[in-house]
Write a protein that holds these residues in place. Sequence first.
Motif, PDB file in Angstrom:
ATOM      1  N   UNK A 182      12.377  -1.549  -3.316  1.00  0.00           N
ATOM      2  CA  UNK A 182      13.602  -1.985  -2.742  1.00  0.00           C
ATOM      3  C   UNK A 182      14.398  -3.048  -3.597  1.00  0.00           C
ATOM      4  N   UNK A 183      15.452  -3.031  -4.263  1.00  0.00           N
ATOM      5  CA  UNK A 183      16.004  -3.970  -5.094  1.00  0.00           C
ATOM      6  C   UNK A 183      16.273  -5.280  -4.356  1.00  0.00           C
ATOM      7  N   UNK A 184      15.603  -6.121  -4.937  1.00  0.00           N
ATOM      8  CA  UNK A 184      15.832  -7.765  -4.346  1.00  0.00           C
ATOM      9  C   UNK A 184      15.030  -7.978  -3.213  1.00  0.00           C
ATOM     10  N   UNK A 185      14.253  -7.327  -2.818  1.00  0.00           N
ATOM     11  CA  UNK A 185      13.504  -7.411  -1.671  1.00  0.00           C
ATOM     12  C   UNK A 185      12.010  -7.624  -1.751  1.00  0.00           C
ATOM     13  N   UNK A 186      11.670  -8.716  -2.344  1.00  0.00           N
ATOM     14  CA  UNK A 186      10.260  -9.101  -3.090  1.00  0.00           C
ATOM     15  C   UNK A 186       9.363  -9.236  -1.817  1.00  0.00           C
ATOM     16  N   UNK A 187       9.548  -9.855  -0.827  1.00  0.00           N
ATOM     17  CA  UNK A 187       8.514  -9.628   0.276  1.00  0.00           C
ATOM     18  C   UNK A 187       8.231  -8.230   0.750  1.00  0.00           C
ATOM     19  N   UNK A 188       9.153  -7.584   0.957  1.00  0.00           N
ATOM     20  CA  UNK A 188       8.954  -6.178   1.351  1.00  0.00           C
ATOM     21  C   UNK A 188       8.014  -5.240   0.340  1.00  0.00           C
ATOM     22  N   UNK A 189       8.486  -5.715  -0.757  1.00  0.00           N
ATOM     23  CA  UNK A 189       7.693  -4.624  -1.934  1.00  0.00           C
ATOM     24  C   UNK A 189       6.281  -5.387  -2.235  1.00  0.00           C
ATOM     25  N   UNK A 190       6.090  -6.494  -2.084  1.00  0.00           N
ATOM     26  CA  UNK A 190       4.821  -7.325  -2.204  1.00  0.00           C
ATOM     27  C   UNK A 190       3.915  -6.843  -0.918  1.00  0.00           C
ATOM     28  N   UNK A 191       4.652  -6.799   0.218  1.00  0.00           N
ATOM     29  CA  UNK A 191       3.728  -6.109   1.479  1.00  0.00           C
ATOM     30  C   UNK A 191       3.272  -4.622   1.143  1.00  0.00           C
ATOM     31  N   UNK A 192       4.215  -3.949   0.668  1.00  0.00           N
ATOM     32  CA  UNK A 192       3.721  -2.626   0.402  1.00  0.00           C
ATOM     33  C   UNK A 192       2.412  -2.552  -0.523  1.00  0.00           C
ATOM     34  N   UNK A 193       2.464  -3.368  -1.609  1.00  0.00           N
ATOM     35  CA  UNK A 193       1.181  -3.400  -2.494  1.00  0.00           C
ATOM     36  C   UNK A 193       0.036  -4.199  -1.751  1.00  0.00           C
ATOM     37  N   UNK A 194       0.258  -4.977  -0.980  1.00  0.00           N
ATOM     38  CA  UNK A 194      -1.029  -5.467  -0.152  1.00  0.00           C
ATOM     39  C   UNK A 194      -1.250  -4.529   0.622  1.00  0.00           C
ATOM     40  N   UNK A 195      -0.611  -4.039   1.546  1.00  0.00           N
ATOM     41  CA  UNK A 195      -0.971  -2.977   2.584  1.00  0.00           C
ATOM     42  C   UNK A 195      -1.818  -1.808   1.697  1.00  0.00           C
ATOM     43  N   UNK A 196      -1.309  -1.150   0.767  1.00  0.00           N
ATOM     44  CA  UNK A 196      -1.969  -0.151  -0.188  1.00  0.00           C
ATOM     45  C   UNK A 196      -3.456  -0.821  -0.718  1.00  0.00           C
ATOM     46  N   UNK A 197      -3.406  -1.867  -1.415  1.00  0.00           N
ATOM     47  CA  UNK A 197      -4.600  -2.331  -1.956  1.00  0.00           C
ATOM     48  C   UNK A 197      -5.490  -2.871  -0.943  1.00  0.00           C
ATOM     49  N   UNK A 198      -5.195  -2.852   0.188  1.00  0.00           N
ATOM     50  CA  UNK A 198      -6.347  -3.760   1.339  1.00  0.00           C
ATOM     51  C   UNK A 198      -7.383  -2.581   1.614  1.00  0.00           C
ATOM     52  N   UNK A 199      -6.939  -1.114   1.469  1.00  0.00           N
ATOM     53  CA  UNK A 199      -8.023  -0.267   1.753  1.00  0.00           C
ATOM     54  C   UNK A 199      -8.428   0.520   0.590  1.00  0.00           C
ATOM     55  N   UNK A 200      -7.889   0.160  -0.478  1.00  0.00           N
ATOM     56  CA  UNK A 200      -8.440   0.655  -1.925  1.00  0.00           C
ATOM     57  C   UNK A 200      -9.767   0.242  -2.295  1.00  0.00           C
ATOM     58  N   UNK A 201     -10.543   1.145  -2.740  1.00  0.00           N
ATOM     59  CA  UNK A 201     -11.578   0.947  -3.470  1.00  0.00           C
ATOM     60  C   UNK A 201     -11.342   1.117  -5.159  1.00  0.00           C
TER      61      UNK A 201
END
Length: 96
Positions: A11-30
């Motif tokens: 989402x353009x300009x929404x750093x916190x939202x975009x970073x949260x998406x990455x953190x959420x996906x990475x949390x469960x990834x091996x």
Amino acid sequence: MKVGLFQFNPSFGKKDENIKKVMDVAAGAELELLVLPELFATGYQFTSVDEVSSLAEKVPDGKTTEMLIGLSREKGIYIVAGLPERDGDRFYNSAV
């Protein structure tokens, strides 16, 4: 080596939202290597230097890079990511 490619539409300009998406996906990834899209935290539709200026960050001392470093250390993984970099009054489309 287990590689994860996380392609999404930031989402353009929404750093916190975009970073949260990455953190959420990475949390469960091996995985051992996480590859993120170009300008993953900011989106890509800059229309002016003022927009770039408001979203660009220093590397490695910016919020986004610090998050990536923390995630890398926490998960013991390598990360490749694109972001708008600020170096004084110059801007770059950088990969870290």
